[in-house]
Design an enzyme around this catalytic site. Structure first.
Site, PDB file in Angstrom:
ATOM      1  N   ASN A 247       0.897  -1.183   0.041  1.00  0.00           N
ATOM      2  CA  ASN A 247      -0.143  -0.016  -0.028  1.00  0.00           C
ATOM      3  C   ASN A 247       0.960   1.095  -0.182  1.00  0.00           C
ATOM      4  O   ASN A 247       1.470   1.541   1.138  1.00  0.00           O
ATOM      5  CB  ASN A 247      -1.029  -0.114   1.350  1.00  0.00           C
ATOM      6  CG  ASN A 247      -1.866   1.124   1.206  1.00  0.00           C
ATOM      7  OD1 ASN A 247      -1.824   2.170   0.607  1.00  0.00           O
ATOM      8  ND2 ASN A 247      -2.797   1.149   2.347  1.00  0.00           N
TER       9      ASN A 247
ATOM     10  N   ARG B 277      -2.824  -2.159  -3.253  1.00  0.00           N
ATOM     11  CA  ARG B 277      -3.952  -1.486  -3.003  1.00  0.00           C
ATOM     12  C   ARG B 277      -3.875  -0.259  -3.982  1.00  0.00           C
ATOM     13  O   ARG B 277      -2.985   0.422  -3.957  1.00  0.00           O
ATOM     14  CB  ARG B 277      -3.864  -0.887  -1.551  1.00  0.00           C
ATOM     15  CG  ARG B 277      -5.225  -0.249  -1.372  1.00  0.00           C
ATOM     16  CD  ARG B 277      -5.067   0.368  -0.056  1.00  0.00           C
ATOM     17  NE  ARG B 277      -6.328   1.500   0.091  1.00  0.00           N
ATOM     18  CZ  ARG B 277      -6.311   2.447   0.736  1.00  0.00           C
ATOM     19  NH1 ARG B 277      -5.244   3.119   1.249  1.00  0.00           N
ATOM     20  NH2 ARG B 277      -7.352   3.204   0.867  1.00  0.00           N
TER      21      ARG B 277
ATOM     22  N   HIS C 121     -13.208   2.096   0.576  1.00  0.00           N
ATOM     23  CA  HIS C 121     -13.304   1.184   1.356  1.00  0.00           C
ATOM     24  C   HIS C 121     -13.760  -0.198   0.846  1.00  0.00           C
ATOM     25  O   HIS C 121     -14.353  -1.116   1.603  1.00  0.00           O
ATOM     26  CB  HIS C 121     -14.099   1.294   2.766  1.00  0.00           C
ATOM     27  CG  HIS C 121     -13.553   2.448   3.542  1.00  0.00           C
ATOM     28  ND1 HIS C 121     -14.171   3.457   4.249  1.00  0.00           N
ATOM     29  CD2 HIS C 121     -12.106   2.710   4.077  1.00  0.00           C
ATOM     30  CE1 HIS C 121     -13.316   4.371   4.911  1.00  0.00           C
ATOM     31  NE2 HIS C 121     -12.068   3.696   4.891  1.00  0.00           N
TER      32      HIS C 121
ATOM     33  N   GLY D 188     -10.994   6.778   8.788  1.00  0.00           N
ATOM     34  CA  GLY D 188     -11.749   7.142   7.702  1.00  0.00           C
ATOM     35  C   GLY D 188     -12.976   6.266   7.701  1.00  0.00           C
ATOM     36  O   GLY D 188     -12.907   5.064   8.252  1.00  0.00           O
TER      37      GLY D 188
ATOM     38  N   ARG E 126     -12.475  14.496   9.124  1.00  0.00           N
ATOM     39  CA  ARG E 126     -13.206  14.812   7.690  1.00  0.00           C
ATOM     40  C   ARG E 126     -14.742  15.155   8.253  1.00  0.00           C
ATOM     41  O   ARG E 126     -15.175  14.364   9.081  1.00  0.00           O
ATOM     42  CB  ARG E 126     -13.134  13.799   6.679  1.00  0.00           C
ATOM     43  CG  ARG E 126     -11.941  13.883   6.246  1.00  0.00           C
ATOM     44  CD  ARG E 126     -11.882  12.337   4.865  1.00  0.00           C
ATOM     45  NE  ARG E 126     -10.930  11.616   5.185  1.00  0.00           N
ATOM     46  CZ  ARG E 126     -10.693  10.274   5.056  1.00  0.00           C
ATOM     47  NH1 ARG E 126     -11.707   9.791   4.316  1.00  0.00           N
ATOM     48  NH2 ARG E 126      -9.520   9.784   5.233  1.00  0.00           N
TER      49      ARG E 126
ATOM     50  N   GLU F 174     -14.882  -2.303  15.473  1.00  0.00           N
ATOM     51  CA  GLU F 174     -14.623  -3.490  16.207  1.00  0.00           C
ATOM     52  C   GLU F 174     -14.378  -3.084  17.933  1.00  0.00           C
ATOM     53  O   GLU F 174     -14.665  -4.007  18.425  1.00  0.00           O
ATOM     54  CB  GLU F 174     -13.523  -3.763  15.654  1.00  0.00           C
ATOM     55  CG  GLU F 174     -13.706  -4.496  14.203  1.00  0.00           C
ATOM     56  CD  GLU F 174     -12.228  -4.652  13.594  1.00  0.00           C
ATOM     57  OE1 GLU F 174     -11.162  -4.938  14.155  1.00  0.00           O
ATOM     58  OE2 GLU F 174     -12.296  -4.629  12.266  1.00  0.00           O
ATOM     59  N   ASN F 175     -14.032  -1.817  18.147  1.00  0.00           N
ATOM     60  CA  ASN F 175     -13.454  -1.679  19.533  1.00  0.00           C
ATOM     61  C   ASN F 175     -14.424  -0.793  20.474  1.00  0.00           C
ATOM     62  O   ASN F 175     -14.426  -1.023  21.664  1.00  0.00           O
ATOM     63  CB  ASN F 175     -12.082  -1.008  19.720  1.00  0.00           C
ATOM     64  CG  ASN F 175     -11.168  -2.006  18.806  1.00  0.00           C
ATOM     65  OD1 ASN F 175     -11.041  -3.029  19.183  1.00  0.00           O
ATOM     66  ND2 ASN F 175     -10.343  -1.366  17.920  1.00  0.00           N
TER      67      ASN F 175
ATOM     68  N   GLU G  91      -8.089  -6.193   5.449  1.00  0.00           N
ATOM     69  CA  GLU G  91      -7.911  -5.601   3.874  1.00  0.00           C
ATOM     70  C   GLU G  91      -6.663  -6.296   3.117  1.00  0.00           C
ATOM     71  O   GLU G  91      -6.953  -6.571   2.106  1.00  0.00           O
ATOM     72  CB  GLU G  91      -8.058  -4.029   3.786  1.00  0.00           C
ATOM     73  CG  GLU G  91      -9.329  -3.449   4.081  1.00  0.00           C
ATOM     74  CD  GLU G  91      -9.270  -2.127   4.394  1.00  0.00           C
ATOM     75  OE1 GLU G  91      -8.807  -1.757   5.763  1.00  0.00           O
ATOM     76  OE2 GLU G  91      -9.753  -1.243   3.608  1.00  0.00           O
TER      77      GLU G  91
HETATM   78  P1  ADP Z   1      -7.922   3.934   9.707  1.00  0.00           P
HETATM   79  O1  ADP Z   1      -7.368   2.714   9.156  1.00  0.00           O
HETATM   80  O2  ADP Z   1      -8.987   4.684   9.047  1.00  0.00           O
HETATM   81  O3  ADP Z   1      -6.746   4.944   9.919  1.00  0.00           O
HETATM   82  P2  ADP Z   1      -8.558   2.361  12.178  1.00  0.00           P
HETATM   83  O4  ADP Z   1      -9.591   1.514  11.644  1.00  0.00           O
HETATM   84  O5  ADP Z   1      -7.333   1.913  12.702  1.00  0.00           O
HETATM   85  O6  ADP Z   1      -8.280   3.915  11.206  1.00  0.00           O
HETATM   86  O7  ADP Z   1      -9.327   3.202  13.414  1.00  0.00           O
HETATM   87  C1  ADP Z   1      -8.817   4.018  13.898  1.00  0.00           C
HETATM   88  C2  ADP Z   1      -9.895   4.592  15.278  1.00  0.00           C
HETATM   89  O8  ADP Z   1     -10.093   3.605  16.121  1.00  0.00           O
HETATM   90  C3  ADP Z   1      -9.242   5.634  15.732  1.00  0.00           C
HETATM   91  O9  ADP Z   1     -10.279   6.924  15.806  1.00  0.00           O
HETATM   92  C4  ADP Z   1      -9.234   5.360  17.352  1.00  0.00           C
HETATM   93  O10 ADP Z   1      -9.445   6.028  18.336  1.00  0.00           O
HETATM   94  C5  ADP Z   1     -10.433   3.938  17.248  1.00  0.00           C
HETATM   95  N1  ADP Z   1     -10.173   3.128  18.299  1.00  0.00           N
HETATM   96  C6  ADP Z   1      -9.508   2.069  18.369  1.00  0.00           C
HETATM   97  N2  ADP Z   1      -9.462   1.460  19.412  1.00  0.00           N
HETATM   98  C7  ADP Z   1     -10.533   1.944  20.135  1.00  0.00           C
HETATM   99  C8  ADP Z   1     -11.122   1.681  21.398  1.00  0.00           C
HETATM  100  N3  ADP Z   1     -10.942   0.810  22.215  1.00  0.00           N
HETATM  101  N4  ADP Z   1     -12.374   2.536  21.801  1.00  0.00           N
HETATM  102  C9  ADP Z   1     -12.551   3.602  20.862  1.00  0.00           C
HETATM  103  N5  ADP Z   1     -11.972   3.789  19.805  1.00  0.00           N
HETATM  104  C10 ADP Z   1     -11.017   3.081  19.463  1.00  0.00           C
END
Ligand code: ADP
Length: 395
Positions: free
Chosen positions: A7, A89, A178, A208, A237, A330-331, A381
């Site tokens: 990527n 990618r 995405h 994103g 954004r 997920e989190n 991905e």
């Molecule tokens: P990208 O790939 O678009 O850069 P990610 O999919 O890695 O982003 O997601 C990043 C976001 O996930 C961040 O805003 C981060 O704060 C949030 N995040 C990760 N873990 C947690 C958590 N345990 N609780 C809340 N937000 C989380």
């Protein structure tokens, strides 16, 4: 068989060496600050190295990665020939590509012709592709596009209500992004539903963020548009807003068009509203401590997702499953809970106990009584890119 997934960004290069059959990750890493000074994080055999290394261009970065894979302390291959294909990618495939392809001169020129639509991304991808073709001339290169999955959208979803000539002459339409993630997650959801004629909504919530309405396995609407700026409230954004805001603020703040777009891409969203951070974890913490702007940022974010769920329920004529994926999806149990609460009238019932359980597996977080299933499906991905690459070259 091993596939190298790349990527390439404007000053970065993310990579993974994957066995697509077993999904084993042999090595993974990130080259940053290419063309500035150069920084490398590389992990193989559970051993991580961090180094400052001069990388004047992407060529040196890729050479460093190949050298580490073959000769590094934690070497994972004996020769470059073990890499059977390279999966790239590529953010924008325009209307040319509705699936992944083996890269030839024609594909390169099409990716090039799409640079005006993805000025930050496609040039960097082309640099990565061209260097791989030069350094490994006998290894096939495959392009996996962020836009491809959304090429099944009907005109009612992808056309903006502006003069039709702008679509025909300037390719202005919704492309969506995405796609690799929406494709993977919706397929996993369809397996979990065990239903082919399915109505699935995918919420890819990371820095994103975008959503996708998937009917019978095909994208029929998505929240990102001509660029990844449209749709949900993201880390920095704005997502959807009245276009009149642009002109109004440009005059008030004496900004050029480029400065305005930068403002909406980099200074807005959760960062702009909260004034704290683009990182949701910090915003949640601040909200817990009573910060009103942090609370408002979370309200706006969840409200926007909820509105998209309701509009996609209409587009799909019902919902079988809502899937949450990516860093936030997920989190962040708080966001999932806030998004789903108040939608019980649509048969969406989240189970608050299941919702707070943390693991990295596909799982159901709706109540048994919920008409609509709610799933957490961790996205992957890189694996999808490796898998598509393998499918195209295995014959
Ligand atoms: P990208 O790939 O678009 O850069 P990610 O999919 O890695 O982003 O997601 C990043 C976001 O996930 C961040 O805003 C981060 O704060 C949030 N995040 C990760 N873990 C947690 C958590 N345990 N609780 C809340 N937000 C989380």
């Amino acid at each position: 068989m091993l596939v190298l997934v790349l990527n390439a960004g404007s000053s970065s290069l993310k990579y993974q060496l994957i066995n697509p059959k077993t999904t084993e990750i042999k090595a993974t890493g990130l080259c940053e600050r290419i063309g500035i000074d150069g920084r490398l994080v590389h992990e193989a055999k559970s051993h991580q190295i961090k180094k400052d290394l001069l990388m004047p261009t992407h060529k040196e970065a890729i050479e460093i990665v190949l050298d580490l894979l073959i000769h590094g302390e934690e070497k994972v291959i004996d020769s470059i020939d073990e890499i059977k294909a390279i999966g790239h990618r590529v953010v924008h495939g325009g209307e040319y590509f509705n699936h992944s392809v083996i890269i030839d001169d024609d594909v390169v020129s099409k990716i090039q012709s799409l640079i005006p639509l993805a000025p930050l991304h496609n040039p960097a991808h082309l640099i990565g592709i061209n260097i791989c073709r030069e350094l490994m001339p006998n290894t096939p290169n495959i392009a996996v596009f962020d836009t491809a999955f959304h090429q099944t959208m009907p005109a009612s979803s992808y056309l903006y209500a502006i003069p039709y000539e702008d679509y025909k002459e300037h390719a202005v339409r919704k492309y969506g992004f995405h796609g690799t993630s929406h494709n993977y997650v919706s397929k996993e959801a369809i397996k979990m539903l065990n239903k082919i004629d399915s109505k699935v909504i995918v919420c890819h919530l990371g820095n994103g963020s975008s959503m996708c309405a998937v009917k019978n396995g095909k994208s029929i609407d998505t929240s990102m548009g001509l660029s990844p700026l449209e749709g949900l409230v993201m880390g920095t954004r704005s997502g959807d807003l009245d276009p009149a805001v642009i002109n109004y603020l440009m005059e008030k703040k004496n900004m050029t068009a480029d400065e305005m777009i930068n403002y909406l891409n980099k200074k807005s969203g959760m960062l702009g509203v909260s004034g704290i951070s683009s990182d949701l974890r910090e915003i949640i913490e601040a909200a817990k401590n009573g910060d009103e702007r942090a609370k408002t940022a979370i309200d706006i974010k969840c409200n926007r997702i909820k509105k998209y769920i309701c509009s996609y329920a209409g587009v799909l004529n019902g919902i079988d499953a809502i899937c949450f994926t990516a860093g936030i999806g997920e989190n962040a149990d708080l966001i999932r809970e806030r998004v789903c609460s108040g939608l019980e009238f649509m048969g969406i019932e989240i189970d608050n106990e299941k919702n707070i359980i943390r693991n990295n597996k596909n799982r159901v977080i709706s109540k048994d009584s919920s008409k609509v299933k709610i799933y957490i499906i961790p996205t992957n991905e890189e694996y999808v890119i490796a898998h598509d690459t393998y499918e195209l070259v295995k014959a």
